[in-house]
Design a protein around this motif. Structure first.
Motif, mmCIF file in Angstrom:
data_model
loop_
_atom_site.group_PDB
_atom_site.id
_atom_site.type_symbol
_atom_site.label_atom_id
_atom_site.label_comp_id
_atom_site.label_asym_id
_atom_site.label_seq_id
_atom_site.Cartn_x
_atom_site.Cartn_y
_atom_site.Cartn_z
ATOM 1 N N TYR A 66 11.001 -4.568 31.603
ATOM 2 C CA TYR A 66 9.728 -5.094 30.939
ATOM 3 C C TYR A 66 9.336 -3.577 32.305
ATOM 4 N N GLN A 67 9.380 -3.188 32.980
ATOM 5 C CA GLN A 67 8.243 -2.997 33.537
ATOM 6 C C GLN A 67 8.191 -1.283 33.207
ATOM 7 N N ARG A 68 9.635 -0.634 33.092
ATOM 8 C CA ARG A 68 10.025 0.753 33.000
ATOM 9 C C ARG A 68 9.594 0.861 31.143
ATOM 10 N N ILE A 69 9.444 0.039 30.372
ATOM 11 C CA ILE A 69 8.563 0.307 28.737
ATOM 12 C C ILE A 69 7.285 1.165 29.376
ATOM 13 N N PRO A 70 7.499 2.545 28.042
ATOM 14 C CA PRO A 70 6.402 3.291 28.050
ATOM 15 C C PRO A 70 4.876 2.638 27.846
ATOM 16 N N GLU A 71 4.012 3.299 28.580
ATOM 17 C CA GLU A 71 2.855 2.708 28.093
ATOM 18 C C GLU A 71 2.043 2.500 26.207
ATOM 19 N N HIS A 72 3.249 3.901 25.537
ATOM 20 C CA HIS A 72 2.587 3.532 24.319
ATOM 21 C C HIS A 72 2.960 2.687 23.932
ATOM 22 N N TRP A 73 4.530 2.453 23.997
ATOM 23 C CA TRP A 73 4.824 0.679 23.526
ATOM 24 C C TRP A 73 3.906 -0.768 23.539
ATOM 25 N N LYS A 74 3.162 -1.347 23.282
ATOM 26 C CA LYS A 74 2.747 -2.957 23.598
ATOM 27 C C LYS A 74 3.562 -3.849 23.384
ATOM 28 N N GLU A 75 3.216 -4.660 24.089
ATOM 29 C CA GLU A 75 3.850 -6.472 23.677
ATOM 30 C C GLU A 75 3.563 -7.090 23.552
ATOM 31 N N ALA A 76 2.860 -7.570 21.864
ATOM 32 C CA ALA A 76 2.005 -8.933 21.452
ATOM 33 C C ALA A 76 1.678 -9.467 21.972
ATOM 34 N N THR A 85 0.582 -1.281 0.120
ATOM 35 C CA THR A 85 0.238 0.122 0.484
ATOM 36 C C THR A 85 0.920 1.226 -0.005
ATOM 37 N N LEU A 86 2.367 1.042 0.274
ATOM 38 C CA LEU A 86 3.025 2.309 0.179
ATOM 39 C C LEU A 86 3.709 2.719 1.390
ATOM 40 N N GLU A 87 2.411 2.079 2.170
ATOM 41 C CA GLU A 87 2.723 2.618 3.666
ATOM 42 C C GLU A 87 4.344 2.277 4.316
ATOM 43 N N GLU A 88 4.568 2.977 4.901
ATOM 44 C CA GLU A 88 6.098 2.333 5.517
ATOM 45 C C GLU A 88 6.475 3.013 7.356
ATOM 46 N N PHE A 89 6.927 1.997 7.335
ATOM 47 C CA PHE A 89 7.646 1.495 9.241
ATOM 48 C C PHE A 89 8.859 1.504 8.751
ATOM 49 N N TYR A 90 9.621 1.790 9.971
ATOM 50 C CA TYR A 90 10.971 1.641 10.679
ATOM 51 C C TYR A 90 10.549 -0.591 11.455
ATOM 52 N N PHE A 91 11.147 -1.351 11.389
ATOM 53 C CA PHE A 91 11.536 -3.058 11.616
ATOM 54 C C PHE A 91 13.003 -2.383 12.108
ATOM 55 N N GLY A 92 13.025 -2.905 13.792
ATOM 56 C CA GLY A 92 14.649 -2.548 13.967
ATOM 57 C C GLY A 92 14.502 -4.498 15.236
ATOM 58 N N ASP A 139 17.119 1.340 27.484
ATOM 59 C CA ASP A 139 16.758 2.809 26.717
ATOM 60 C C ASP A 139 17.142 3.815 25.852
ATOM 61 N N SER A 140 18.221 3.268 24.916
ATOM 62 C CA SER A 140 18.453 4.322 23.669
ATOM 63 C C SER A 140 18.160 3.414 22.254
ATOM 64 N N ILE A 141 17.457 1.768 22.924
ATOM 65 C CA ILE A 141 16.094 1.981 21.729
ATOM 66 C C ILE A 141 15.127 2.327 21.648
ATOM 67 N N LEU A 142 14.903 2.432 23.182
ATOM 68 C CA LEU A 142 13.532 3.795 23.393
ATOM 69 C C LEU A 142 13.260 5.653 22.463
ATOM 70 N N SER A 143 14.409 5.193 23.060
ATOM 71 C CA SER A 143 14.424 6.379 22.858
ATOM 72 C C SER A 143 14.380 6.905 21.118
ATOM 73 N N TYR A 144 15.389 6.259 20.991
ATOM 74 C CA TYR A 144 16.159 6.055 18.830
ATOM 75 C C TYR A 144 14.351 5.781 18.458
ATOM 76 N N ALA A 145 13.573 4.818 18.668
ATOM 77 C CA ALA A 145 12.422 4.652 18.021
ATOM 78 C C ALA A 145 11.422 5.643 18.435
ATOM 79 N N ASP A 146 11.494 6.747 19.738
ATOM 80 C CA ASP A 146 10.076 7.903 19.569
ATOM 81 C C ASP A 146 10.525 8.770 18.565
ATOM 82 N N SER A 147 12.116 8.627 17.711
ATOM 83 C CA SER A 147 12.588 10.029 17.332
ATOM 84 C C SER A 147 12.455 9.809 15.600
ATOM 85 N N LEU A 148 12.135 8.776 15.620
ATOM 86 C CA LEU A 148 11.586 8.171 14.127
ATOM 87 C C LEU A 148 10.663 8.902 13.187
ATOM 88 N N ASP A 149 10.872 9.746 12.350
ATOM 89 C CA ASP A 149 9.854 9.777 11.468
ATOM 90 C C ASP A 149 9.145 9.097 10.488
#
Length: 288
Positions: A218-228, A166-173, A190-200
């Motif tokens: 696990y407990q320090r991961i912010p609420e907007h990140w969900k684990e499947a 569909t031409l939609e883009e996302f980052y995958f790490g 912390d490095s991963i979360l900071s980087y992921a939140d900075s992506l366009d």
């Protein structure tokens, strides 16, 4: 002479008629095209797999390569994006296992048709060791080196900007966090979360994180990140055995951008000391 002018007049009238109809047809086709383009495409489901592959060796059959079965698995289930951990590239260990120095990701791309990327975490046994990515379509592959303030093995995260039909883009790490020190895992997380939140673009990240759901990491991961797995209510172990192992392999997604469709641990696949973890996400449509 009069007949000549009459014919000329008739010809001019016919040309005018043709031009008017051509304009009408052109308008009709433009209108149809604009109508088609205005119809929103359905959101495409994104199939995701993460798997610690034990440097290409079967855990249940030491000294036996797992490459052929892994390639077949990927061809059969066809994820859009795949994250692999414990990947060897041209190491002496791979030569012992495969009969030659083996570039695991390059060989997987040849066998499966995916685009591949190897993210080097460290030099190992005259070659390299790190993370692997396989995607159907992607760009801007890169490696994020992660901190290890307590020492130990270097760690890294491989990233790609993936594109859907569909031409939609996302980052995958994909990453593999420190197995020794909690301080390292916290700094790396912390490095991963900071980087992921900075992506366009929206981000999905996966891997063998070497911590369990009851851990401080696990407990320090912010609420907007969900684990499947947690969102699906499926708490099966991903490492060791279903009965006595641990749940340390995860698929994380930004819940503001994605919704979970399906999740499962493929406990019938025994090519490593871990199990493949599978999820299907759907990208949310932007609000008008």
């Amino acid at each position: 002479m009069e007949n000549f002018f009459l014919c000329l007049s008739n010809l001019a009238a016919r040309v005018k008629y043709i031009l008017i109809h051509l304009r009408m047809k052109q308008f009709f086709f433009v209108w149809i095209a604009s109508l088609v383009l205005s119809i929103p495409l359905p959101a495409q489901e994104i199939k995701i797999l993460t798997y610690n592959i034990l440097h290409g060796e079967r855990a249940d059959k030491p000294s036996t390569p797992n490459f052929p079965e892994l390639a077949n698995l990927l061809i059969q289930i066809q994820p859009e994006v795949i994250g692999l951990q414990e990947v060897d590239s041209m190491t002496g260990r791979s030569a012992t296992l495969y009969g030659e120095r083996f570039d695991f990701i390059r060989n997987l791309t040849r066998e499966t048709g995916y685009k591949g990327y190897f993210g080097r975490a460290m030099e190992y046994d005259s070659g390299a060791y790190g993370e692997g990515l396989l995607v159907k379509k992607g760009a801007k592959y890169h490696t994020l080196n992660l901190p290890n303030p307590a020492g130990g093995e270097p760690r890294a995260m491989a990233w790609v900007r993936a594109e859907l039909k569909t031409l939609e883009e996302f980052y995958f790490g994909s990453t593999h966090l420190c197995h020794e020190f909690e301080a390292n895992r916290i700094a790396q997380l912390d490095s991963i979360l900071s980087y992921a939140d900075s992506l366009d673009r929206p981000a999905i990240w996966v891997g063998d994180l070497n911590f369990t759901p009851d851990s401080p990491e696990y407990q320090r991961i912010p609420e907007h990140w969900k684990e499947a797995g947690a969102m699906a209510g499926d708490l099966q172990n991903t490492y060791g055995t279903p009965e006595t192992g641990a749940r340390i392999d995860y698929i994380w997604y930004d819940s503001r951008k994605f919704e979970l469709v399906e999740y499962k641990v493929l406990t019938h696949i025994k090519l490593s000391d871990h199990y493949p973890v599978w999820a299907v996400l759907r990208m949310k449509k932007e609000e008008e």
